[in-house]
Design a protein around this motif. Sequence first.
Motif: not given
Lengths: 282, 282, 282, 282
Positions: C8-16, C253-258, C263-264
């Motif tokens: 929560a807070g780093i967007g799409q970080a892929g697989s574990l 966050t209200p919306q998923p971070l894009t 960057e995040l």
Amino acid sequence: MIKGITRAGIGQAGSLEDFVRLASRYGFGAVDAGGGELEAWISAAGAERVNERLREQGVQIGSIGLSAEWRHNEEKFREGLHRLVKDAEAASQLGVTRCCTYVLPSTDYPAARFMAVATRRLRTCAEILEAYGIRFGLEFVGPHHLRTRWANPFIWDIPTTLDWIGAIGKSNVGLLFDAYHWYTSEAGYEDILKLDARQIVHVHINDARDVPVAEALDNDRLYPGEGVIPLTDFLRGLQAIGYTGVVSQEILTPQPLTAPAEELFAKSQQAFAKVFSAAGLE
Amino acid sequence: MIKGITRAGIGQAGSLEDFVRLASRYGFGAVDAGGGELEAWISAAGAERVNERLREQGVQIGSIGLSAEWRHNEEKFREGLHRLVKDAEAASQLGVTRCCTYVLPSTDYPAARFMAVATRRLRTCAEILEAYGIRFGLEFVGPHHLRTRWANPFIWDIPTTLDWIGAIGKSNVGLLFDAYHWYTSEAGYEDILKLDARQIVHVHINDARDVPVAEALDNDRLYPGEGVIPLTDFLRGLQAIGYTGVVSQEILTPQPLTAPAEELFAKSQQAFAKVFSAAGLE
Amino acid sequence: MIKGITRAGIGQAGSLEDFVRLASRYGFGAVDAGGGELEAWISAAGAERVNERLREQGVQIGSIGLSAEWRHNEEKFREGLHRLVKDAEAASQLGVTRCCTYVLPSTDYPAARFMAVATRRLRTCAEILEAYGIRFGLEFVGPHHLRTRWANPFIWDIPTTLDWIGAIGKSNVGLLFDAYHWYTSEAGYEDILKLDARQIVHVHINDARDVPVAEALDNDRLYPGEGVIPLTDFLRGLQAIGYTGVVSQEILTPQPLTAPAEELFAKSQQAFAKVFSAAGLE
Amino acid sequence: MIKGITRAGIGQAGSLEDFVRLASRYGFGAVDAGGGELEAWISAAGAERVNERLREQGVQIGSIGLSAEWRHNEEKFREGLHRLVKDAEAASQLGVTRCCTYVLPSTDYPAARFMAVATRRLRTCAEILEAYGIRFGLEFVGPHHLRTRWANPFIWDIPTTLDWIGAIGKSNVGLLFDAYHWYTSEAGYEDILKLDARQIVHVHINDARDVPVAEALDNDRLYPGEGVIPLTDFLRGLQAIGYTGVVSQEILTPQPLTAPAEELFAKSQQAFAKVFSAAGLE
């Protein structure tokens, strides 16, 4: 009390469905089974259909065996919890409310430490079973030869098993009360009267050869009424304290029985008729 | 870590109030006491005044001993619960958060049953202590000669005591970790690192004669730094895992010590200074 | 304290595996993950290889989420136990010692009954987790708007959650202590000092907008240092009581971070650097 | 089932010894008493003599009331534990195996937190009682007017009380099952059949005025058979599930009854005869 049957003493009775059909035909109201058998049947027929069959035959599943291995190392114990949850799920789908395990009277582990570890492990099992509305029976094992079979004496009688149940501290834990162990731990009618029916989760019935009690072997049992266990006292005691659950026959033998299941079922039916009637039951 | 003192090793130190005054004068921040001593002082001076005195002297009560007798029969155990509640009440009035009991490494009772019974009894004690915000420490006892002093081996090392704590199953139960027992159970620095500070309720410090470890006698202890226990490892290990509680000196001796308390307090103060400084503490 | 990160807070970080690699690159020593993610990775690469990778990257799995659904009916709860055992198995293979769940501050069930039922259910979960050496963290949820979101007020602050932990009565249960909930439940530095590090299982960090505390929304959080939560107090308090575990960022966050995950992650790294340094850590 | 009597409904019956004598004379086999009364009698006559008297009169002590105050603050609760231990000691000397407390259906404390705190406190009480072999009964309270008497609804029916008993998690805790609360919680015969006799610790009997059930007042009860509670169903249900314990009359009235105790005892005896015979008992 409900007459029950286990697979120990009836030879090759086939699938659980066959076993239930035979049990019904020979006047039994309950069978004991393995969790895996329940899962297999549910998986093949669906829980609803299995329940229907049980109702038709007038047979309930009395108890399942505990699949988790609590007697060895932690790794093995953890591995078994997965199966325990699956067994408990299957059991609860069929309205089964009992699960049991036996307790050997000696151990190669240091006795005090083993007791501590086993207390924790059985509490975990009890907690899981409780989540599915299942009670958990501990079967103390009386035959004297097993008390020295492993290095350190553990426990083998009613008062000690009750102490252990107190140590575990879960409401759903009680005794699997087996006539053979009652007899070989040299308990009597009065010892049953000291119990509360609440403390008994499940009952096994069988008989012992006419040898000194200290020489009765665990895996050399007779059918009820064939031996020297005072089963009239046993059944009257259970009646007196208000036990109304299943009494399952369990006949451990040195070799697998080879007679046809029907024959052994008929023999068992007669054995029950004899000892129940001698005790003024039914 | 807070330097603490017990009455074992300082001779006749008088009333609890005198004992506290001496502890303060010789640089100790905690004393261990009996529940009865707390009650007597509170009864004489009032809890408020006692707390004021403790604050003035900069001394806390580190731990009280468990008064309930859990090692014998049920009747004796029940009799002690009354006193346990009174002790816990008194302790909580003085902000005491520790109560401890020792566990002998052998027993005349069958070991497995004694473990089951003791598990239940100590859970009851833990439950009562918890109601007063008090943690409960179990002291395993390492000296080898006591392992065969009574008929059946019980428990005497860290892993088994932790297993037992798991069996008791109460959050407020942990170890009383005594240097003598750490040493005689042949544990080392690495074994301390495996602990979590959360698991340690209280600590005892002392030293052992230069005899083979298997010959170290429980009641023949030396002051810290006088013997062969690697106390630097002991203290550094506790430091490394984040233990910040009391470390109390406990010197059991074959005969009561006859030197004046002041002399023994001074000796104790120097002993602490030596081993704490060797461990890089304070 | 170990800097940790959640998804929560780093967007799409892929697989574990990707997530762990990024966490390592941006200076984090721990990631929170789902049990299913652990199982998938172990299943693909084998536990040994996964552990090797975690060691290479210097990243541990801080905590897994509780998969069992304890908030609805009994049937749903039972269904989840199977998954819980599998998650716990996977976690223990990777040395994970924390599992957490959040507690909403209101409920459509009658509050007293829901508390009773949830106490039993969470005890069962705690018992299972304990069998795998895993501690269990309960996250109280502070934002005021959620206290009236469902029909009946439930619990949302430190003292009540500690009372609940006492009711559950298992040693391995403690707090998931989240900065947002600490702030919105209007607790302060002194309230942290009243805690014992033993009571904290896991920590979340994040920040709140400059609106009246009663208006802070649960799903509108900022990165540490961007808002009004006194994070210096928060971290100093944890330091003061001896907390040495993971502090994981969680930014709802209200919306998923894009924005790109890199960057995040970089933003998160700077946020940690800022608040840790302000608190005199590292 | 054993006919029992409490002091509520029989006016001024004198000392416990007098009360027992009257109970015996009017056909009761059990009386409920306060722990203090037991202690006073034991203290005056000695436990052995008291037991002899009880045997002579054919009267047992059915249950004692819980003296510890678990409904208010922690300090008050702790103060009561001392008395609880003394009561339990006295009770166990007289073979008493039941202790009960009632649970009001609303509370001025936040309901969820009060449930959590009360769960812990009642577990402590149960643990202490268990050490003396005493079971602990919780009496849910059904009358509707009390559900809104304090600020927040708490619990008042069978299923919720059973959920709570599950949360407490002690084997010796069960229901005090009172006919008035069974009736006012709008439970019926079928609800009794769902119970297991193991879940019932003690039973109260009484009757309700012919007003709408929602208007039945807690302290305006009638003697068994005088009102509209279907006591035949109540007693048959208990019989059907195998309850064999004490059924004690408890008649709360707006004003203390002024008729002579003998008269009220005679009235009670006739009331029992009427409802027991209507239910086919005795």
